[in-house]
Design a protein around this motif. Structure first.
Motif, PDB file in Angstrom:
ATOM      1  N   UNK A 160       0.866  -1.186   0.000  1.00 17.63           N
ATOM      2  CA  UNK A 160       0.000   0.000   0.000  1.00 17.63           C
ATOM      3  C   UNK A 160       0.902   1.235   0.000  1.00 17.63           C
ATOM      4  N   UNK A 161       0.695   2.103  -0.983  1.00 22.15           N
ATOM      5  CA  UNK A 161       1.521   3.307  -1.109  1.00 22.15           C
ATOM      6  C   UNK A 161       0.658   4.557  -0.887  1.00 22.15           C
ATOM      7  N   UNK A 162       1.121   5.438  -0.029  1.00 27.04           N
ATOM      8  CA  UNK A 162       0.467   6.726   0.187  1.00 27.04           C
ATOM      9  C   UNK A 162       1.329   7.838  -0.390  1.00 27.04           C
ATOM     10  N   UNK A 163       0.694   8.749  -1.109  1.00 33.32           N
ATOM     11  CA  UNK A 163       1.453   9.901  -1.608  1.00 33.32           C
ATOM     12  C   UNK A 163       0.702  11.191  -1.278  1.00 33.32           C
ATOM     13  N   UNK A 164       1.417  12.294  -1.096  1.00 35.83           N
ATOM     14  CA  UNK A 164       0.761  13.567  -0.778  1.00 35.83           C
ATOM     15  C   UNK A 164      -0.033  14.062  -1.984  1.00 35.83           C
ATOM     16  N   UNK A 165      -1.283  14.418  -1.757  1.00 32.67           N
ATOM     17  CA  UNK A 165      -2.174  14.756  -2.867  1.00 32.67           C
ATOM     18  C   UNK A 165      -1.623  15.894  -3.731  1.00 32.67           C
ATOM     19  N   UNK A 166      -0.922  16.833  -3.097  1.00 31.75           N
ATOM     20  CA  UNK A 166      -0.404  17.946  -3.901  1.00 31.75           C
ATOM     21  C   UNK A 166       1.114  17.998  -3.878  1.00 31.75           C
ATOM     22  N   UNK A 167       1.762  16.839  -3.702  1.00 33.59           N
ATOM     23  CA  UNK A 167       3.222  16.867  -3.564  1.00 33.59           C
ATOM     24  C   UNK A 167       4.000  16.023  -4.551  1.00 33.59           C
ATOM     25  N   UNK A 168       3.352  15.477  -5.585  1.00 37.31           N
ATOM     26  CA  UNK A 168       4.112  14.705  -6.580  1.00 37.31           C
ATOM     27  C   UNK A 168       3.881  15.314  -7.966  1.00 37.31           C
ATOM     28  N   UNK A 169       4.796  15.035  -8.884  1.00 31.00           N
ATOM     29  CA  UNK A 169       4.646  15.582 -10.232  1.00 31.00           C
ATOM     30  C   UNK A 169       3.548  14.820 -10.977  1.00 31.00           C
ATOM     31  N   UNK A 170       3.030  15.414 -12.051  1.00 33.80           N
ATOM     32  CA  UNK A 170       1.959  14.785 -12.835  1.00 33.80           C
ATOM     33  C   UNK A 170       2.374  13.393 -13.303  1.00 33.80           C
ATOM     34  N   UNK A 171       3.621  13.304 -13.796  1.00 31.03           N
ATOM     35  CA  UNK A 171       4.092  12.041 -14.347  1.00 31.03           C
ATOM     36  C   UNK A 171       4.194  10.999 -13.242  1.00 31.03           C
ATOM     37  N   UNK A 172       4.695  11.415 -12.080  1.00 29.55           N
ATOM     38  CA  UNK A 172       4.840  10.474 -10.959  1.00 29.55           C
ATOM     39  C   UNK A 172       3.470   9.983 -10.488  1.00 29.55           C
ATOM     40  N   UNK A 478      -8.090  11.226   4.371  1.00 30.00           N
ATOM     41  CA  UNK A 478      -7.566  12.101   5.415  1.00 30.00           C
ATOM     42  C   UNK A 478      -6.499  11.310   6.178  1.00 30.00           C
ATOM     43  N   UNK A 479      -5.555  12.021   6.761  1.00 31.72           N
ATOM     44  CA  UNK A 479      -4.480  11.394   7.542  1.00 31.72           C
ATOM     45  C   UNK A 479      -4.995  10.365   8.535  1.00 31.72           C
ATOM     46  N   UNK A 480      -6.084  10.739   9.215  1.00 29.99           N
ATOM     47  CA  UNK A 480      -6.623   9.904  10.302  1.00 29.99           C
ATOM     48  C   UNK A 480      -7.176   8.579   9.764  1.00 29.99           C
ATOM     49  N   UNK A 481      -7.486   8.521   8.478  1.00 28.68           N
ATOM     50  CA  UNK A 481      -8.176   7.343   7.934  1.00 28.68           C
ATOM     51  C   UNK A 481      -7.244   6.372   7.220  1.00 28.68           C
ATOM     52  N   UNK A 482      -5.912   6.596   7.322  1.00 30.95           N
ATOM     53  CA  UNK A 482      -4.983   5.758   6.565  1.00 30.95           C
ATOM     54  C   UNK A 482      -5.049   4.287   6.982  1.00 30.95           C
ATOM     55  N   UNK A 483      -5.236   4.041   8.282  1.00 30.04           N
ATOM     56  CA  UNK A 483      -5.328   2.662   8.771  1.00 30.04           C
ATOM     57  C   UNK A 483      -6.508   1.937   8.145  1.00 30.04           C
ATOM     58  N   UNK A 484      -7.644   2.619   8.085  1.00 34.49           N
ATOM     59  CA  UNK A 484      -8.850   2.018   7.499  1.00 34.49           C
ATOM     60  C   UNK A 484      -8.628   1.712   6.021  1.00 34.49           C
ATOM     61  N   UNK A 485      -7.919   2.603   5.333  1.00 32.72           N
ATOM     62  CA  UNK A 485      -7.609   2.378   3.911  1.00 32.72           C
ATOM     63  C   UNK A 485      -6.818   1.081   3.739  1.00 32.72           C
ATOM     64  N   UNK A 486      -5.830   0.874   4.624  1.00 33.63           N
ATOM     65  CA  UNK A 486      -4.978  -0.316   4.527  1.00 33.63           C
ATOM     66  C   UNK A 486      -5.806  -1.583   4.757  1.00 33.63           C
ATOM     67  N   UNK A 487      -6.640  -1.568   5.793  1.00 31.85           N
ATOM     68  CA  UNK A 487      -7.422  -2.768   6.124  1.00 31.85           C
ATOM     69  C   UNK A 487      -8.393  -3.117   4.996  1.00 31.85           C
ATOM     70  N   UNK A 488      -8.958  -2.098   4.384  1.00 31.88           N
ATOM     71  CA  UNK A 488      -9.877  -2.328   3.278  1.00 31.88           C
ATOM     72  C   UNK A 488      -9.119  -2.914   2.071  1.00 31.88           C
ATOM     73  N   UNK A 489      -7.898  -2.403   1.846  1.00 34.56           N
ATOM     74  CA  UNK A 489      -7.093  -2.919   0.738  1.00 34.56           C
ATOM     75  C   UNK A 489      -6.781  -4.401   0.951  1.00 34.56           C
ATOM     76  N   UNK A 490      -6.495  -4.780   2.208  1.00 31.74           N
ATOM     77  CA  UNK A 490      -6.163  -6.175   2.517  1.00 31.74           C
ATOM     78  C   UNK A 490      -7.320  -7.107   2.163  1.00 31.74           C
ATOM     79  N   UNK A 491      -8.533  -6.670   2.454  1.00 30.87           N
ATOM     80  CA  UNK A 491      -9.707  -7.478   2.093  1.00 30.87           C
ATOM     81  C   UNK A 491      -9.716  -7.760   0.602  1.00 30.87           C
ATOM     82  N   UNK A 492      -9.443  -6.726  -0.176  1.00 33.47           N
ATOM     83  CA  UNK A 492      -9.452  -6.887  -1.640  1.00 33.47           C
ATOM     84  C   UNK A 492      -8.326  -7.830  -2.082  1.00 33.47           C
ATOM     85  N   UNK A 493      -7.119  -7.735  -1.448  1.00 32.93           N
ATOM     86  CA  UNK A 493      -6.010  -8.626  -1.830  1.00 32.93           C
ATOM     87  C   UNK A 493      -6.392 -10.080  -1.596  1.00 32.93           C
ATOM     88  N   UNK A 494      -7.154 -10.321  -0.510  1.00 26.20           N
ATOM     89  CA  UNK A 494      -7.451 -11.706  -0.119  1.00 26.20           C
ATOM     90  C   UNK A 494      -8.569 -12.340  -0.918  1.00 26.20           C
TER      91      UNK A 494
END
Ligand SMILES: *Cc1c(COP(=O)(O)O)cnc(C)c1O
Length: 495
Positions: A160-172, A478-494
């Protein structure tokens, strides 16, 4: 091989355990207890071998896996490279050579290690425990994409990769949000890179979150550049390049070379220092920085002073004030005294600075030469390399070339020199186009076309392909919801 923590040398581990852990429990980095030695006969012999063969040989000296098994892994890892040569050494002049480290799937040198790390982790999992591993990474650009390509569809892993919404280049951003693979998830975070990074660090130490991850059958790990599984594969290309210089008769076996590295987190240049400790004949290790020149100051004064202005430059992957891997060199500088290193690191985290002993400054000067250049000099260097040598370089490699030009002028040193080229120029199309044409195109694909027209060089398929690839990941959390994002992603992987 046994490894010790830089902050407590009685804290020992093996390579595979260290790769799974990433960082020692005491906060230190794992370092090898000795440097395996290469003879000049071995360097000459490497001239007759392929990159995957050299890689398997070097890795077998650091990691408890048999050569044949490693050769399978290195062959797979570098098979994804799109050219016959994995890390070609280009001749610029009789004394200046460039190691092209960006022929991998994401066009950045980080592929060299991140194509190996997942394979080493899979082996480690087989040997050490039955669990699956979940990689959590915050990225400001190159690391995220290279890690995604490395881990995609690797059995028993998820990422699971998190990136800053306004901190990476278009190409990245496009490189990440179009990522294929059934075990990958990418999510933007509202905030800057520090918010994403802090959020990930918090998850690593959150007991409740860790319990949930374990219940899902995973253990957490990270893919950032302090992991041994990234450091060791980086030693290989220095050994490989030296053998290629012998093969090209650019040097005689035993001749010393200079190595120039555009530096951020100090991982790449540390691997060059390890290659030297293993017996590669090196004159000076040249540490090149951009306007974030904290390392230049450190090597000249012995004071590491992090409480300073942060500059956003056109070589963003080097915009770093805390160079994590420096700690491994400090351990050697301190005569492998982990108490000394721990004191320095405490000073750094509590007071944002530390200082080494004055006599150590001379010792550092024996090994390293450090300097920096600003964005204007970086752009001028891109133009100069194109005009003088017909050779196209990216903004990071340009920092290295510019610092090398100054080094040569200041010292008159004519030693044959290897410069590490860390990214393909088309990854930073707007700034490269501006450097060579004087004009500015804001659209990244149009800018890439512009470079191609100016230079006659083809746009790499990894960039062209992004244009019409479907975007798979559009979540913003939101920053506070990153854990929930990860757990939801795990369900999809499985599933
Ligand atoms: C990561 C990176 C660097 C810096 O490498 P370190 O090992 O962090 O010093 C330089 N150039 C590019 C293009 C990078 O992606």
């Amino acid at each position: 091989m046994i490894y010790s923590s830089t902050r407590d040398s009685s804290n020992k581990t093996t390579a595979l355990k260290g790769i799974l852990k990433g960082i020692a429990d005491d906060g230190g980095l794992f370092v090898p207890d000795e440097f395996p030695q290469l003879t000049m006969d071995e360097f000459e012999n490497f001239a007759l071998h392929t990159y995957p063969e050299i890689a398997a040989d070097i890795l077998s000296r650091f990691i408890d896996i048999e050569y044949d098994e490693l050769l399978e892994l290195t062959t797979q890892a570098y098979d994804s490279y799109d050219t016959i040569k994995v890390a070609p050494v280009a001749k610029i002049t009789d004394t200046q050579y460039i190691m092209e480290l960006w022929h991998g799937p994401t066009l950045a040198f980080k592929d060299m290690a991140l194509q190996m790390l997942p394979r080493l982790m899979s082996k480690a999992l087989e040997r050490e425990n039955g669990k699956k591993v979940l990689i959590l990474t915050a990225t400001s650009g190159d690391t995220g994409k290279a890690a995604l390509e490395g881990f995609k569809d690797v059995p028993n892993t998820g990422i699971v990769v998190f990136y800053p919404n306004d901190g990476v280049s278009d190409m990245q951003r496009l490189q990440m949000t179009t990522q294929p693979g059934s075990n990958v998830h990418i999510c933007a975070v509202n905030g800057n890179f520090d918010d994403a990074q802090t959020g990930v660090k918090r998850l690593f130490t959150d007991p409740e979150f860790n319990k949930q991850i374990e219940a899902a059958g995973y253990s957490l790990s990270s893919a950032n550049s302090i992991n041994l599984g990234r450091l060791i594969p980086q030693i290989v290309y220095y050994v490989h390049a030296y053998s290629r210089l012998i093969k090209k008769e650019a040097i005689q076996p035993g001749d010393k070379v200079n190595i120039v590295v555009p530096t951020g987190n100090f991982g790449n240049i540390l691997a060059a220092y390890y290659a030297k400790r293993m017996g590669m004949p090196v004159n000076k290790l040249i540490c090149a920085s951009n306007s974030n020149n904290i390392l230049t100051d450190f090597f000249s004064t012995g004071e590491y002073y992090a409480d300073r202005e942060f500059f956003k430059t056109i070589s963003p992957s080097m915009d770093i004030l805390i160079s994590s891997n420096l700690e491994r060199f400090l351990y050697e500088l301190a005569g492998r005294n982990s108490d000394t290193v721990r004191d320095w690191m405490t000073d750094l985290s509590e007071g944002k600075e530390f200082a080494v002993d004055p006599d150590m400054v001379d010792a550092m000067g024996e090994e390293f030469y450090a300097d920096f250049c600003d964005d204007i000099a970086t752009q001028a260097e891109i133009l100069k390399m194109l005009e003088d040598h017909g050779y196209l370089i990216d903004t990071h490699t340009a920092v290295a070339c510019s610092v090398y030009d100054d080094y040569k002028e200041t010292t008159g040193d004519e030693t044959v020199t290897l410069i590490a080229s860390t990214a393909n120029a088309f990854k930073f199309p707007q700034d490269v186009y501006e450097s060579i044409s004087g004009g500015r195109i804001e659209d990244p694909f149009e800018a890439a076309k512009g470079i191609s027209e100016e230079t006659g060089k083809a746009i790499p398929p990894q960039i062209l392909g992004l244009y019409d690839m479907p975007v798979r990941f559009t979540d913003v959390a939101e920053k506070e919801d990153m854990g929930a994002v990860v757990l939801k992603a795990l369900e999809a992987f499985n599933e």
